[in-house]
Design an enzyme around this catalytic site. Structure first.
Site, PDB file in Angstrom:
ATOM      1  N   ASP A 240      38.670  43.173  35.633  1.00 29.27           N
ATOM      2  CA  ASP A 240      38.101  41.825  35.513  1.00 29.27           C
ATOM      3  C   ASP A 240      37.519  41.599  34.124  1.00 29.27           C
ATOM      4  OD1 ASP A 240      38.800  41.297  38.099  1.00 29.27           O
ATOM      5  OD2 ASP A 240      36.784  41.521  38.927  1.00 29.27           O
ATOM      6  N   GLU A 265      47.032  38.348  36.382  1.00 34.27           N
ATOM      7  CA  GLU A 265      46.845  38.672  34.971  1.00 34.27           C
ATOM      8  C   GLU A 265      47.645  37.742  34.066  1.00 34.27           C
ATOM      9  OE1 GLU A 265      50.067  41.627  36.446  1.00 34.27           O
ATOM     10  OE2 GLU A 265      48.381  40.486  37.241  1.00 34.27           O
TER      11      GLU A 265
END
Length: 353
Positions: A240, A265
């Protein structure tokens, strides 16, 4: 007889094995995690390749665009959410329910206030009519009683007006606060909670608006290289942080253009009002900035290793919808990944990097 059963069993086994292999290939190709929800979706899709789900997927992907968790949820196959996703969704639902309840209370409050003001106005009107009649019947030469009655009515009227103004001011202030919170809620619906970037919905709306206005558009699709290995080696919390760092770099380098987290992503950049060469130079500067940074774990200061992203960039043609341009950019992204990653491929071959 036994031989026939054995042949049928072998055929069934081979068929199941082929389906299992195809499901695995589908998940890898779509970059989907091998969780129960995604596996069930792939099974229903591939077990019935001519069914309605398959037709919907083919129309949605347009021959190459990857599916996202949201696409799978929209098509009716639930994906098991992570604990964090469930918590965020619950918080959003609770906040939305609270805003709805407060809006309803605000409307009801306005209604009650208007009803009360109407009743007071009607009462004042009756008093005024009665007093006017009393004044007209007054026979006193100096007219003092009439003046006293007018003064009393005027004072009463001013008191009621001031009371109404105070309540209106309070209600207006509450309405302004509620309007601000509703605008914030609408903004949150178009924002990614992790990176604070606009989300897929926001970029879809922005693209439609810019295309309608006739603005020149270039669309980039960016994907973090080997991101799964980051999560596997260091955990999702570190993953993250990587996403946040890349989001920040893209936002700073591509300032003036819309940078969105498209899913997982994957990021998208909507370049408007510039040609593809300017967009290429801007995006490649972001790519180089990310690649030259030296990332470390904040807990131990240990090196995280090289973090890079690959990207594809295409210019929108007149009449192109977002899915069409995204498909072309996504194919260029795959080309960049295949060519070794940490690179940008642009629609024009001579500008490939």
């Amino acid at each position: 007889m036994a031989g026939a059963r054995a042949v049928r069993a072998a055929e069934t086994s081979d068929s199941s094995r082929r389906l299992y292999d195809r499901i695995g290939e589908f998940l890898v190709d779509q970059r989907l995690e091998a969780d129960p929800g995604n596996y069930a979706f792939a099974y229903h899709l591939l077990a019935n390749p001519d069914g309605p789900l398959a037709r919907a997927v083919y129309a949605l992907t347009d021959g190459g665009v990857r599916l996202t968790k949201r696409d799978i949820e929209t098509l009716g196959c639930e994906v098991q959410p992570s604990a964090d996703d469930g918590k965020v969704a619950k918080e959003k639902t609770e906040k939305a329910n609270g805003l709805v309840a407060r809006t309803q209370m605000q409307v009801e409050g306005f209604q009650d206030m208007v009803t009360a003001m109407r009743a007071e106005t009607e009462g004042f009107g009756r008093d005024l009519a009665a007093s006017a009649e009393a004044i007209s019947r007054s026979t006193e030469a100096a007219g003092v009683p009439a003046i006293d009655e007018v003064t009393r009515l005027t004072t009463a009227m001013l008191d009621r007006v001031r009371s109404a103004e105070a309540r209106l001011e309070s209600a207006t202030r509450e309405a302004s606060d509620l309007r601000r919170e509703l605008e914030e809620a609408r903004d949150n619906a178009r924002r990614d909670p992790l990176t604070d970037l606009p989300n897929r919905r926001a970029i879809e709306e922005a693209y439609a608006a810019q295309a309608t206005a006739g603005t020149h558009i270039c669309l980039a699709v960016c994907d973090v290289d080997h991101f799964k290995s980051v999560n596997d080696r260091f955990g999702h919390a570190v993953g993250d942080r990587v996403l946040k760092a890349i989001a920040e770099t893209l936002s700073q380098t591509c300032a003036g253009h819309l940078v969105a987290r498209y899913g997982g992503e994957e990021f998208a950049v909507l370049f408007t009002g510039v040609d593809i060469e300017t967009a290429r130079a801007t995006l490649d500067a972001a790519r180089a900035t990310v690649a030259t940074k030296r990332y470390r774990l904040r807990e131990s200061d240990a090196p995280l290793g090289e973090i890079t992203f690959s990207a594809g960039l295409a210019a929108a043609l007149p009449g192109d919808g977002l899915s069409t341009v995204f498909h072309r950019s996504d194919r260029l992204l795959y080309s960049a990944k295949t060519a070794g990653r940490n690179r940008l491929h642009v629609e024009c071959p001579e500008t490939d990097i």
